[in-house]
Design a protein around this motif. Structure first.
Motif, short mmCIF file in Angstrom:
data_model
loop_
_atom_site.label_atom_id
_atom_site.label_comp_id
_atom_site.label_asym_id
_atom_site.label_seq_id
_atom_site.Cartn_x
_atom_site.Cartn_y
_atom_site.Cartn_z
N LEU A 1 44.34 21.80 15.05
CA LEU A 1 43.08 21.08 14.92
C LEU A 1 42.24 21.42 16.14
O LEU A 1 42.67 21.19 17.28
N ILE B 1 38.29 20.79 17.40
CA ILE B 1 37.01 20.13 17.13
C ILE B 1 36.01 20.54 18.20
O ILE B 1 36.24 20.32 19.40
N ARG C 1 29.54 15.17 19.77
CA ARG C 1 30.27 14.55 18.68
C ARG C 1 30.86 13.20 19.08
O ARG C 1 30.88 12.26 18.29
N ASP D 1 36.73 8.56 14.03
CA ASP D 1 36.28 9.78 13.37
C ASP D 1 37.34 10.18 12.35
O ASP D 1 38.43 10.62 12.70
N SER D 2 37.03 10.01 11.07
CA SER D 2 38.04 10.22 10.02
C SER D 2 38.57 11.65 10.00
O SER D 2 39.75 11.87 9.73
N GLU D 3 37.72 12.65 10.30
CA GLU D 3 38.20 14.03 10.31
C GLU D 3 39.25 14.23 11.41
O GLU D 3 40.27 14.89 11.19
N VAL D 4 39.01 13.64 12.56
CA VAL D 4 39.96 13.74 13.67
C VAL D 4 41.26 13.04 13.32
O VAL D 4 42.35 13.60 13.46
N GLU E 1 42.56 12.19 10.38
CA GLU E 1 43.29 12.87 9.30
C GLU E 1 43.85 14.22 9.76
O GLU E 1 44.96 14.59 9.39
N GLY E 2 43.10 14.93 10.60
CA GLY E 2 43.58 16.20 11.13
C GLY E 2 44.81 16.03 12.00
O GLY E 2 45.77 16.78 11.91
N SER F 1 47.82 15.15 9.89
CA SER F 1 48.33 16.34 9.22
C SER F 1 49.20 17.18 10.16
O SER F 1 50.28 17.65 9.78
#
Length: 191
Positions: A147, A149, A155, A164-167, A169-170, A173
């Protein structure tokens, strides 16, 4: 089922480092059955020097790092990018855990790299360097568990990484991938 343990090593020493906040997200977002903790005190470990790396002379914090890595099921490196590469503190940590040659705590250790940086690519050069050094040290680097970013200053100016949902979830994962090989190995050894 035994708990998986993942140790994080953070390459930024700033108190309010966004990469440190990524490590906090990792601890909070750990998959069920996995405990994530951060090694504190990388800045206390002297630069690797073979003259210090002899029985009875190994600095206490370096010995503590080696023991923590050896005890973990996996290690998550959280790295910004400094001048196009990894921070010296992470390079030094890898130097200490890569020795003694052939019997180091890095040998066979599952490892992944994540992080954020001010540049648009999020520190991918630094992450590539961390992965390269870890492979040379004998770690089992998970190439697809990553990951990066970018644009961290803008940001995360008003949004925390935990929000931050992307962070989130990343990181989940990557942790799932890092914990998975351990679980598979446990099942295989039970049969």
């Amino acid at each position: 089922m035994a708990e998986n343990t993942i140790l994080t090593l953070v390459g930024s020493l700033r108190a309010e480092s966004v990469n440190s906040k990524f490590a906090e997200v990792a601890a909070a977002a750990a998959p069920e059955g996995t405990v994530v903790s951060t090694f504190e005190g990388l800045e206390e470990i002297p630069f690797y020097n073979e003259d210090l790396d002899v029985e009875g002379k190994v600095p206490a914090k370096a010995a503590e790092l080696r023991a923590a890595v050896a005890a973990a099921d996996g290690v998550l490196f959280v790295s910004p990018e400094y001048n196009g590469t990894m921070p010296a503190v992470l390079n030094n940590a890898i130097d200490w855990i890569s020795r003694p040659f052939g019997a180091s705590s890095a040998t066979g250790t599952k490892a992944a790299v994540i992080g954020t940086s001010a540049g648009q690519f999020g520190g991918v050069w630094a992450h590539d360097d961390v992965r390269k050094s870890l492979k040379i040290a004998g770690a089992e680097v998970l190439e697809d568990a990553k990951l990066a970013i970018g644009a961290s200053y803008s940001r995360f100016a008003e949004v925390e990484p935990k929000d931050d949902s992307e962070v989130v979830e990343g990181i989940k994962s990557v942790l799932t991938a890092l914990a998975a090989p351990v679980a598979v190995a446990e099942v295989a050894s039970a049969n």
